[in-house]
Design an enzyme around this catalytic site. Structure first.
Site, PDB file in Angstrom:
ATOM      1  N   GLY A  11       0.835  -1.206   0.000  1.00 55.27           N
ATOM      2  CA  GLY A  11       0.000   0.000   0.000  1.00 55.27           C
ATOM      3  C   GLY A  11       0.866   1.249   0.000  1.00 55.27           C
ATOM      4  N   ARG A  25      18.992  11.930  -4.156  1.00 65.05           N
ATOM      5  CA  ARG A  25      19.906  13.060  -3.966  1.00 65.05           C
ATOM      6  C   ARG A  25      21.153  12.634  -3.186  1.00 65.05           C
ATOM      7  NH1 ARG A  25      17.371  18.114  -5.218  1.00 65.05           N
ATOM      8  NH2 ARG A  25      18.991  19.155  -4.036  1.00 65.05           N
ATOM      9  N   ARG A  72       0.931  -5.071  -5.527  1.00 63.06           N
ATOM     10  CA  ARG A  72       1.116  -6.326  -4.792  1.00 63.06           C
ATOM     11  C   ARG A  72       1.355  -7.368  -5.872  1.00 63.06           C
ATOM     12  NH1 ARG A  72      -0.622  -4.375   0.365  1.00 63.06           N
ATOM     13  NH2 ARG A  72      -2.379  -2.964   0.140  1.00 63.06           N
ATOM     14  N   CYS A  73       2.315  -8.257  -5.661  1.00 64.70           N
ATOM     15  CA  CYS A  73       2.754  -9.149  -6.735  1.00 64.70           C
ATOM     16  C   CYS A  73       2.885 -10.577  -6.222  1.00 64.70           C
ATOM     17  CB  CYS A  73       4.093  -8.632  -7.275  1.00 64.70           C
ATOM     18  SG  CYS A  73       4.863  -9.732  -8.461  1.00 64.70           S
ATOM     19  N   ASP A 103       5.414  -4.617   5.941  1.00 64.28           N
ATOM     20  CA  ASP A 103       5.981  -5.861   6.430  1.00 64.28           C
ATOM     21  C   ASP A 103       6.204  -6.899   5.308  1.00 64.28           C
ATOM     22  OD1 ASP A 103       6.487  -7.228   9.009  1.00 64.28           O
ATOM     23  OD2 ASP A 103       4.968  -8.611   8.222  1.00 64.28           O
ATOM     24  N   THR A 125       4.407   2.330   5.520  1.00 59.78           N
ATOM     25  CA  THR A 125       3.017   1.888   5.674  1.00 59.78           C
ATOM     26  C   THR A 125       2.333   2.776   6.688  1.00 59.78           C
ATOM     27  OG1 THR A 125       1.567   0.158   6.505  1.00 59.78           O
ATOM     28  CG2 THR A 125       3.797   0.129   7.346  1.00 59.78           C
ATOM     29  N   ASP A 127      -0.044   1.859   8.563  1.00 60.72           N
ATOM     30  CA  ASP A 127      -0.598   1.063   9.672  1.00 60.72           C
ATOM     31  C   ASP A 127       0.242   1.131  10.956  1.00 60.72           C
ATOM     32  OD1 ASP A 127      -2.453   0.342   7.821  1.00 60.72           O
ATOM     33  OD2 ASP A 127      -2.085  -1.806   7.920  1.00 60.72           O
ATOM     34  N   ASP A 129       2.576  -0.952  11.829  1.00 56.22           N
ATOM     35  CA  ASP A 129       2.563  -2.311  12.379  1.00 56.22           C
ATOM     36  C   ASP A 129       3.891  -3.027  12.189  1.00 56.22           C
ATOM     37  OD1 ASP A 129       2.441  -2.523   9.651  1.00 56.22           O
ATOM     38  OD2 ASP A 129       0.863  -4.030   9.608  1.00 56.22           O
ATOM     39  N   ARG A 171      -4.887  -2.973   9.077  1.00 57.57           N
ATOM     40  CA  ARG A 171      -5.226  -4.352   8.709  1.00 57.57           C
ATOM     41  C   ARG A 171      -5.096  -5.308   9.896  1.00 57.57           C
ATOM     42  NH1 ARG A 171      -2.248  -6.434   3.372  1.00 57.57           N
ATOM     43  NH2 ARG A 171      -0.681  -5.160   4.391  1.00 57.57           N
ATOM     44  N   GLU A 222     -10.346  -1.305  11.092  1.00 54.70           N
ATOM     45  CA  GLU A 222     -10.851  -2.302  10.126  1.00 54.70           C
ATOM     46  C   GLU A 222     -10.344  -3.701  10.455  1.00 54.70           C
ATOM     47  OE1 GLU A 222      -9.173  -1.722   6.185  1.00 54.70           O
ATOM     48  OE2 GLU A 222      -7.149  -1.804   6.989  1.00 54.70           O
ATOM     49  N   HIS A 251      -9.572   4.895   1.627  1.00 50.08           N
ATOM     50  CA  HIS A 251      -8.237   5.205   1.083  1.00 50.08           C
ATOM     51  C   HIS A 251      -7.852   6.675   1.164  1.00 50.08           C
ATOM     52  CE1 HIS A 251      -8.914   1.150  -0.363  1.00 50.08           C
ATOM     53  NE2 HIS A 251      -7.600   1.066  -0.518  1.00 50.08           N
ATOM     54  N   GLN A 253      -7.340   8.092   3.688  1.00 50.53           N
ATOM     55  CA  GLN A 253      -6.328   8.106   4.760  1.00 50.53           C
ATOM     56  C   GLN A 253      -4.902   7.962   4.229  1.00 50.53           C
ATOM     57  OE1 GLN A 253      -7.948   5.527   8.273  1.00 50.53           O
ATOM     58  NE2 GLN A 253      -9.092   5.007   6.435  1.00 50.53           N
ATOM     59  N   ARG A 254      -4.761   7.420   3.028  1.00 47.96           N
ATOM     60  CA  ARG A 254      -3.407   7.234   2.475  1.00 47.96           C
ATOM     61  C   ARG A 254      -2.972   8.396   1.597  1.00 47.96           C
ATOM     62  NH1 ARG A 254      -3.667   1.041   1.083  1.00 47.96           N
ATOM     63  NH2 ARG A 254      -3.572   1.744  -1.067  1.00 47.96           N
TER      64      ARG A 254
HETATM   65  P1  ADP Z   1       2.898  -4.518   2.667  1.00 50.76           P
HETATM   66  O1  ADP Z   1       4.275  -4.453   2.156  1.00 50.76           O
HETATM   67  O2  ADP Z   1       2.238  -3.166   2.703  1.00 50.76           O
HETATM   68  O3  ADP Z   1       2.792  -5.284   3.968  1.00 50.76           O
HETATM   69  P2  ADP Z   1       1.895  -6.845   1.260  1.00 50.76           P
HETATM   70  O4  ADP Z   1       1.891  -7.721   2.462  1.00 50.76           O
HETATM   71  O5  ADP Z   1       0.736  -6.946   0.327  1.00 50.76           O
HETATM   72  O6  ADP Z   1       1.998  -5.304   1.602  1.00 50.76           O
HETATM   73  O7  ADP Z   1       3.230  -7.168   0.468  1.00 50.76           O
HETATM   74  C1  ADP Z   1       3.555  -6.483  -0.716  1.00 50.76           C
HETATM   75  C2  ADP Z   1       4.268  -7.408  -1.649  1.00 50.76           C
HETATM   76  O8  ADP Z   1       5.489  -7.879  -1.047  1.00 50.76           O
HETATM   77  C3  ADP Z   1       3.511  -8.698  -1.997  1.00 50.76           C
HETATM   78  O9  ADP Z   1       2.544  -8.516  -3.005  1.00 50.76           O
HETATM   79  C4  ADP Z   1       4.646  -9.596  -2.459  1.00 50.76           C
HETATM   80  O10 ADP Z   1       5.045  -9.290  -3.769  1.00 50.76           O
HETATM   81  C5  ADP Z   1       5.771  -9.199  -1.484  1.00 50.76           C
HETATM   82  N1  ADP Z   1       5.782 -10.132  -0.344  1.00 50.76           N
HETATM   83  C6  ADP Z   1       4.886 -10.180   0.677  1.00 50.76           C
HETATM   84  N2  ADP Z   1       5.178 -11.174   1.542  1.00 50.76           N
HETATM   85  C7  ADP Z   1       6.282 -11.790   1.053  1.00 50.76           C
HETATM   86  C8  ADP Z   1       7.078 -12.903   1.482  1.00 50.76           C
HETATM   87  N3  ADP Z   1       6.797 -13.589   2.600  1.00 50.76           N
HETATM   88  N4  ADP Z   1       8.146 -13.249   0.710  1.00 50.76           N
HETATM   89  C9  ADP Z   1       8.445 -12.571  -0.408  1.00 50.76           C
HETATM   90  N5  ADP Z   1       7.725 -11.516  -0.872  1.00 50.76           N
HETATM   91  C10 ADP Z   1       6.667 -11.113  -0.154  1.00 50.76           C
HETATM   92  O1  F6P Z   2      -1.329  -1.789   4.707  1.00 52.99           O
HETATM   93  C1  F6P Z   2      -1.797  -0.525   4.416  1.00 52.99           C
HETATM   94  C2  F6P Z   2      -3.269  -0.559   4.102  1.00 52.99           C
HETATM   95  O2  F6P Z   2      -3.686   0.764   3.822  1.00 52.99           O
HETATM   96  C3  F6P Z   2      -4.148  -1.195   5.180  1.00 52.99           C
HETATM   97  O3  F6P Z   2      -4.438  -0.289   6.213  1.00 52.99           O
HETATM   98  C4  F6P Z   2      -5.360  -1.597   4.385  1.00 52.99           C
HETATM   99  O4  F6P Z   2      -6.018  -2.685   4.982  1.00 52.99           O
HETATM  100  C5  F6P Z   2      -4.778  -2.023   3.078  1.00 52.99           C
HETATM  101  O5  F6P Z   2      -3.546  -1.346   2.943  1.00 52.99           O
HETATM  102  C6  F6P Z   2      -5.670  -1.710   1.912  1.00 52.99           C
HETATM  103  O6  F6P Z   2      -5.094  -2.211   0.778  1.00 52.99           O
HETATM  104  P1  F6P Z   2      -5.622  -1.905  -0.696  1.00 52.99           P
HETATM  105  O7  F6P Z   2      -5.080  -0.577  -1.085  1.00 52.99           O
HETATM  106  O8  F6P Z   2      -5.063  -3.015  -1.501  1.00 52.99           O
HETATM  107  O9  F6P Z   2      -7.132  -1.867  -0.645  1.00 52.99           O
END
Ligand code: ADP
Ligand code: F6P
Length: 329
Positions: A11, A25, A72-73, A103, A125, A127, A129, A171, A222, A251, A253-254
């Site tokens: 996010g 820079r 997200r991938c 995370d 992030t 959050d 967290d 989350r 949430e 959203h 909030q972001r």
């Molecule tokens: P955030 O980084 O905000 O916590 P996600 O948990 O959706 O968001 O993670 C973002 C992206 O990071 C995922 O779509 C994936 O590509 C990669 N990722 C998440 N968890 C793992 C993992 N355990 N190992 C490798 N890549 C990861």
């Molecule tokens: O992790 C950041 C966050 O904004 C969470 O607070 C929320 O649950 C999630 O991302 C929303 O994700 P998306 O933008 O994929 O709806």
């Protein structure tokens, strides 16, 4: 080391742009080449690279979001995806990578580090967290956005003698909900770290109403449930006589303009990530602890649950906020 790449993942959070600017820079000042990877890990697999320079990061300190874009991938989570990512990085002669994200994104960064790539992470992030850092990039801005919106909600709540339920992001964490309940003067925080006590919440609403405080605000994270689900529980037995309305902030909030705090935090963290890579560090997240910017090993911080600050919980209780019951571990 000659060439560093940077990507944003997960996010978006306000302050990612100032971080990219600071990385660019600082790197240029140290004689490095800086590449941006568009669209997070997906863009890495799709080979979406661009040069970052003084011109294209200019002015970015003021912008919310991430101009590199994010995603997200699912493919990147697999070992095959990570090996492909390493091939793409090698093709572009990238010596080190900086990942800005939550995370999950940092776990991805750790995976590449374990394959031998030099990697640094920045906590991006809203959050808040991520274990090991007091604040993530974007948290302060998100809280300021929530405060402005809840202040507006309070005005209409007061005019109509209503109770408002406001759903905020988080989350898995009640950080945004707890902190914004304190700073908006709201009455109840419903957060995943505590068990909600619906009878106490209703009792609080009644008490306020009978004491002529005829409006209230309940902030629901949430991560506990959707605001609509909470409304159903609140109104289920017909004990709440006051009119209740729901607002889901979502959203918005972001998307706030990064605050001074986030601009500075992101700039400091971006600078430290580059300097740390130059001095041979790898496999760490840049964090802020008691106001000091420092490195924390991925292995020390990932897979650990960040607790809410104890002083905020105490403060909430002492000023009469209903936060629910302690959950025994
Ligand atoms: P955030 O980084 O905000 O916590 P996600 O948990 O959706 O968001 O993670 C973002 C992206 O990071 C995922 O779509 C994936 O590509 C990669 N990722 C998440 N968890 C793992 C993992 N355990 N190992 C490798 N890549 C990861
Ligand atoms: O992790 C950041 C966050 O904004 C969470 O607070 C929320 O649950 C999630 O991302 C929303 O994700 P998306 O933008 O994929 O709806």
């Amino acid at each position: 080391m000659k060439r560093i790449a940077v990507l944003t993942s997960g996010g978006d959070s306000p302050g990612m742009n100032p971080a990219i600017r600071s990385i660019t820079r600082t790197g240029l000042n140290k004689g490095l080449e800086i590449l941006g990877i568009r669209n997070g890990y997906q863009g890495l697999l799709d080979d979406e690279f661009m040069e970052l320079n003084a011109e294209n990061v200019s002015g970015r300190i003021r912008d919310a979001g991430t101009f590199l874009q994010t995603s997200r991938c699912a493919d990147f989570i697999t070992e095959e995806g990570q090996r492909r990512a390493l091939e793409v990085l090698a093709k572009h002669r990238v010596d080190a990578l900086i990942v800005i994200g939550g995370d999950g994104s940092l776990k991805g960064a750790r995976a590449l580090h374990r394959f031998g790539l030099r990697v640094m992470g920045l906590p991006g992030t809203i959050d808040n967290d991520i274990f090991g850092t007091d604040m993530g990039i974007g948290v302060d801005t998100a809280l300021n956005t929530i405060i402005s919106l809840v202040d507006m909600i309070r005005a209409t709540a007061a005019s109509h003698r209503r109770c408002f339920v406001v759903e905020v992001m988080g989350r898995r964490s009640g950080y945004l909900a707890l902190m914004s309940t304190i700073s908006t003067g709201s009455q109840v925080a419903v957060i995943p770290e505590f068990r909600m006590n619906i009878d106490s919440i209703i009792g609080r609403l009644h008490h306020r109403f009978s004491a002529r405080h005829n409006n209230s605000v309940i902030i629901v994270a949430e991560g506990v449930c959707q605001g609509s689900e909470f409304m159903e529980r609140l109104l289920a037995n017909g004990k709440v006589k006051q009119e209740v309305r729901l607002t889901v902030l979502g959203h918005i909030q972001r998307g706030g303009t990064p605050t001074h705090y986030d601009r500075l935090l992101a700039s400091r963290m971006g600078e430290m990530a580059v300097l740390a890579l130059i001095s041979g560090e790898s496999g760490s997240m840049v964090s802020t602890v008691n106001g000091r910017t420092q490195l924390r090993d991925f292995d020390e911080i990932l897979d650990r649950r960040k607790a809410l600050p104890g002083d905020a919980i105490r403060l909430a209780r002492n000023i009469g906020i209903e936060i629910g019951d302690v959950v025994e571990p």
